[in-house]
Design an enzyme around this catalytic site. Structure first.
Site, PDB file in Angstrom:
ATOM      1  N   ASP A 505       0.881  -1.260   0.073  1.00  0.00           N
ATOM      2  CA  ASP A 505       0.050   0.067   0.062  1.00  0.00           C
ATOM      3  C   ASP A 505       0.911   1.290  -0.108  1.00  0.00           C
ATOM      4  OD1 ASP A 505      -1.677  -2.049   0.623  1.00  0.00           O
ATOM      5  OD2 ASP A 505      -2.432  -1.113   2.348  1.00  0.00           O
ATOM      6  N   GLU A 582      -7.662  -3.313  -3.826  1.00  0.00           N
ATOM      7  CA  GLU A 582      -9.056  -3.108  -3.559  1.00  0.00           C
ATOM      8  C   GLU A 582      -9.420  -1.560  -4.138  1.00  0.00           C
ATOM      9  OE1 GLU A 582     -11.252  -4.390   0.270  1.00  0.00           O
ATOM     10  OE2 GLU A 582     -10.012  -2.908   0.641  1.00  0.00           O
ATOM     11  N   GLU A 586      -7.859   5.103  -4.845  1.00  0.00           N
ATOM     12  CA  GLU A 586      -6.508   5.633  -3.868  1.00  0.00           C
ATOM     13  C   GLU A 586      -5.369   5.390  -4.584  1.00  0.00           C
ATOM     14  OE1 GLU A 586      -7.139   5.813   0.943  1.00  0.00           O
ATOM     15  OE2 GLU A 586      -7.469   3.779   0.110  1.00  0.00           O
TER      16      GLU A 586
END
Length: 1012
Positions: A505, A582, A586
């Site tokens: 991430d 997901e 972002e």
């Protein structure tokens, strides 16, 4: 945030199950990680933490302008199989490329071994999937999807790895599969048992797999249904496991067939290719042979490397990407290969180069894949796509909310943010990023409306926060970045959701920092120079997606899959369904930040890299998350997914089964960099309607995010939803001011018009009722003129946003507000009679002194000691905000409390156990009525805690979670009331609450309990 962005899967949680959350954010954050239980099943001899047993002497921070990072290991290091603790190259051969080892790729579980310490998890390359074993490489071409869950409800579709055959060397029994080489979208696994060796080159879009072998015959072992339909010497065609293959041995070779085993000596030349063929009717061996004939001229051409090069054409607002193949012909004179295109590539295919039919033109051959049908080029050496770039903005312009009553409404909402625009009490990289993102929205709105005091408060918070994180001091362990040379990564500490232990991430977290830095650069260009803190921003960019191939400190484009066209979240990708992602939105936030940082600082390389990422991902997201081509399997029941896997997709998240979050996770944060979500307005409305249908009603959580998404398709409907629910709960990264600003202005602007583009990256066009509004923002320090493709031109002063057409407006960068007249004098208030005297109160016993720590009890009291009950049962959620519902939660209160506010924060330690059930999440809220008047002056809601599926109490504490929202302020308690509420907000099972050890500590001194 409750979003688990890199996602863990194991055989204990098969596709279709409601999995425990865990966006691969680490255990230093709320422990939403069902996956970590799987780690416990492995022995300590196999799994080791990559941390040194003896801490070395602290190193001096490395200066980067006025900023710095440390090289000390100040927090958790990446975890994996034991050899990785000291050497991230432990599973690479000596011939592997130098520099940082790639992570976050489709093949990462081969080198970043997490659970399988000898081989890897399945590698979904498309159209073929692979799985190494000690005997060789397994191949799978799955042509039909497997569906899990309920059609139209929570569910998944996968094209799972289902082994058709294994290719190896006779007698091969390797203890480990290593990585010998990689390129932009290929990887070369390697096997060696001391007597026999093999390498295989595999990659996205390559139906041909190339093998090199030594030490024995080539052996292909199929399934029990293996049937040979072509055997003409060097070539052998066969069907196995429901798929068709052709193996091409060197000229002069032959094959022997024994049951399901095929064997060849390869004429002593040691190379072999195996092609998976497009789907052919079961009874049509002639068609299979024709396919084999078409493949034969390219079957002896080894792909030795792949590379994508991009150019941003400002004049046409197109990203031109050329995908090239380096090849070596082992027989014949061909240079081309056989390559299958993903739908997002085929949609914008412009040129093909090669030596195939028609120069490598698209053939009538197609493969089925998890991303839809893949059209195949025969004999291609390269192909080029022209992908449109549709523009970003710092914020939608204030064409509506800058006048009249609307302005008064927005002013009031901005006033509520004046003191603390960041709002979120954040500590780790993700939550700090969310807080920065919230403040950036306030900056943009306040700047447009000349509310300079609020704007400057937000800018000050942003600068203070970034400067703090971008400066490392000797001995410091928090709010800094640390470079790990072993792994070639820059990690922020405290990390979150596996950003440290698994390198997950980074694009999600750092994107918020980069957007904030780009915003700050507009107002304080000096701060953004290399001499100040600009270099630290560049370091974050390089870690997450290094676009400089010459910088070997970081892998090239770590998080971005160059051929698949989108990011991957997991650092190791060690799941049976491959890697996953997901929150595509972002990921786009990072690309948007890179664009605006490049424009604001004059760095065209950064700008163009951001535009390449943004345009490519826009195409991929529209196709794979929002099903632009209608390729999602029949029976899946959805036209959108919450997450993409290497083998498929899921209408699900790792943290919630709520439709609002499944769909909302790919629409946040709401910014002017996310206008791509509105490129198909009808699809926006259809997706929102799908959400309502799945949810059996309008959204009850994340309404602000979802209304903002709906506004890109139907602004007036979104505004009606907002006006109809003024008390909605605010999503952590949002504010009421921004949500109203965004929706109200889009209601007037209309929808994004992608048919008109601009020669500036920071511009967009909207249309409503046939009338266009042209918008251009100038985030540089000099005036610019923006030319639109239909001939419209806008002159934009430095620091301003200008619109023309249906709405003519200019705002931002004013530097101050106009003086206002002083208020009119008012008459003094009329005198009033003094109050009537009353009898003095009856004396009472003085209240007892009390400890600030209280236990929850089953009878609904906060008590100084544990009650007689060991546990209480929290029922399955009856709605995300079913606070106070006794069937799903526990409420405990304490009246007549007096104490002095000590300036600290509420603390708590709650024991929860959901047994073997997955998907439960529990939230705590603490409310303070300071004066006992029945009105709560301070309400604190905390991010929910997702329990794991293993019996035993887990600790939900103020140290491992964050405050989701707060209202009001704390002060002294005077005969007041304290209320604690705990309830399940997600999940279909009950949860046990430990009453013997669950405590709440309130921030008051000299505390007494008893009526005054």
């Amino acid at each position: 945030m409750f979003y688990p962005f890199d996602h863990k899967e194991s055989t204990a949680n098969p596709p279709g199950a409601v999995r425990p959350p865990g966006r691969d954010r680490g255990e230093s954050s709320p422990p939403r990680h069902g996956w970590r239980l799987r780690v416990a099943a492995f022995t300590a001899a196999v799994i080791a933490l990559s941390t040194a047993s003896t801490a070395p002497a602290a190193a001096d921070p490395v200066p980067v302008g006025a900023g710095s990072y440390t090289t000390d290991q100040v927090g958790p290091a990446p975890e994996g199989c034991a050899p990785l603790a000291n050497d991230a190259r432990a599973f690479l051969t000596d011939s592997a490329p130098e520099g940082a080892v790639p992570t976050n790729d489709w093949w990462s579980s081969l080198s970043f071994k997490k659970f399988n310490c000898s081989m890897s998890e399945p590698l979904h390359a498309h159209p073929v999937s692979y799985k190494p074993s000690p005997e060789g490489l397994g191949l799978s071409y799955t042509q039909e999807p497997t569906l899990y869950g309920t059609p139209g409800g929570i569910g998944e579709f996968h094209y799972p790895y289902s082994q058709d055959l294994v290719v190896g060397v006779a007698g091969l029994n390797a203890s480990v599969a290593e990585v010998a080489d990689w390129s932009d979208w290929t990887v070369t696994p390697s096997w060696n048992d001391g007597a026999r060796s093999m390498t295989a080159t595999i990659g996205h879009g390559l139906p041909l797999t190339w093998f090199e072998m030594a030490g024995g015959d080539a052996v292909l072992t199929g399934e029990s249904d293996l049937r040979v339909w072509l055997d003409d010497g060097a070539r052998i065609g066969f069907s196995t496991g429901g798929a068709d293959y052709v193996a091409f041995a060197p000229s002069g070779s032959s094959w022997t067939v024994s049951g399901s085993e095929l064997r060849s000596g390869l004429s002593g030349k040691g190379y072999l290719s195996v092609a998976a063929l497009p789907t052919t009717p079961a009874d049509d061996d002639a068609a299979r042979t024709a396919q084999a004939d078409a493949f034969t001229p390219y079957a002896y051409v080894e792909v030795t490397g792949t590379r994508a090069d991009y150019v941003y054409d400002e004049s046409t607002s197109v990203v031109r990407t050329t995908y090239s193949f380096e090849t070596e012909a082992h027989e014949g004179g061909n240079a081309g290969t056989i390559v299958s295109l993903y739908p997002h590539q085929e949609a914008y295919l412009d040129q093909v180069a090669g030596d195939g039919p028609g120069g490598g033109a698209a053939a009538d051959r197609e493969y089925e894949s998890a991303r839809g049908t893949m059209t195949t080029l025969i004999g291609a050496t390269s192909f080029t796509t022209d992908t449109p770039y549709t523009g970003v903005l710092p914020e939608v312009p204030a064409v509506t909310t800058s006048e009249g009553d609307a302005n008064a409404r927005l002013d009031a909402l901005l006033d509520a943010e004046a003191d603390d625009p960041m709002s979120i009490d954040a500590d780790d990289t993700y939550w700090t990023g969310k807080a920065l993102g919230r403040a950036v929205r306030i900056v943009e709105i306040a700047d447009q409306l000349d509310r300079t005091s609020i704007r400057d408060t937000a800018l000050e918070q942003i600068e203070t926060t970034l400067t703090d994180w971008f400066t490392a001091s000797p001995g410091e362990t928090e709010h800094l970045f640390a470079y790990n040379e072993n792994w070639g990564t820059l990690v922020g500490f405290p990390g979150a959701y596996g950003s440290d232990r698994e390198l997950n991430d980074h694009h999600f977290h750092y994107g918020y920092f980069i957007v904030a830095a780009a915003t700050l650069a507009r107002f304080d260009p000096e701060w953004a120079t290399d001499e100040q803190f600009g270099g630290m921003v560049d370091e974050l960019i390089a870690d997450a997606n290094n676009y400089d191939r010459g910088d070997t400190r970081y892998p090239y484009l770590r998080d971005f899959d160059i051929y698949a066209g989108h990011d991957w979240a997991a650092g190791h990708g060690a799941f049976v369904n491959g890697n996953n992602q997901e929150s595509s939105s972002e990921g786009q936030n990072f690309a948007n930040g890179l664009i605006q940082w490049g424009v604001a600082t004059g760095d065209d390389d950064a700008r163009d890299a951001g535009i390449y990422l943004y345009a490519t991902q826009t195409a991929a997201i529209q196709h794979y998350w929002f099903d632009q081509a209608g390729a999602m399997p029949e029976g899946f029941g959805h036209s959108t997914v919450g997450m993409i896997w290497g083998s498929g997709g899921a209408y699900a998240t790792w943290f919630s089964g709520e439709a609002e979050m499944i769909q909302g996770i790919n629409t946040l944060p709401v910014t002017g960099g996310h206008l791509y979500l509105g490129l198909r307005p009808d699809d926006v409305v259809a997706n929102y309607d799908e959400l309502v249908a799945v949810n059996n009603g309008d959204p009850t959580v994340w309404q602000d995010i979802l209304w903002s998404y709906l506004a890109l398709g139907d602004g007036e409907r979104a505004l009606a939803g907002l006006d109809g629910d003024p008390g909605y709960p605010v999503e952590e990264g949002e504010s009421r001011a921004h949500t109203y600003h965004w929706i109200a202005n889009l209601a007037d602007l209309g929808t994004v018009d992608p048919t008109v583009t601009a020669d500036s990256p920071v511009a967009a066009v909207f249309t409503k009722d046939g009338a266009r509004t042209y918008v251009a923002s100038n985030i540089t320090q000099s005036p610019v003129t923006v030319q639109f493709s239909d001939g419209t031109s806008l002159a934009v002063p430095a620091g301003r946003t200008v619109t023309s057409g249906a709405h003519d407006w200019s705002g931002g960068g004013a530097g101050g507000t106009e003086p206002t007249d002083p208020p009119e004098p008012t008459d003094p208030p009329e005198p009033t009679d003094p109050p009537e005297p009353t009898d003095p109160p009856e004396p009472t016993d003085p209240p007892e002194p009390a400890s600030p720590t209280f236990y929850l009890t089953a009878d609904g009291d906060l008590a100084a000691e544990p009650g007689s009950d060991d546990t209480a049962v929290l029922g399955a959620r009856s709605g995300p905000d079913a606070v106070g519902d006794p069937s799903t939660g526990l409420t405990a209160t304490l009246d007549h409390v007096t104490g002095e506010f000590g300036g600290d924060a509420t603390a708590f330690d709650i024991g929860l156990d959901a047994g073997q059930d997955v998907g439960n999440g529990t939230r705590l809220r603490v409310s303070y009525d300071l004066e006992g008047d029945g009105s709560f002056d301070r309400v604190e809601s905390y991010a929910y805690f997702a329990t794991d599926p293993v019996p035993g109490f887990e600790r939900y504490t103020s140290a491992n979670t964050t405050m989701q929202s707060s209202e009001g302020a704390l002060g002294d308690l005077a005969d007041g009331t304290i209320k604690v509420e705990v309830w399940n907000v997600i999940g279909n099972a009950s949860t046990l609450l430990d009453l013997q050890d669950s405590v709440v500590e309130v921030p008051f001194e000299s505390l007494t309990v008893g009526a005054e």
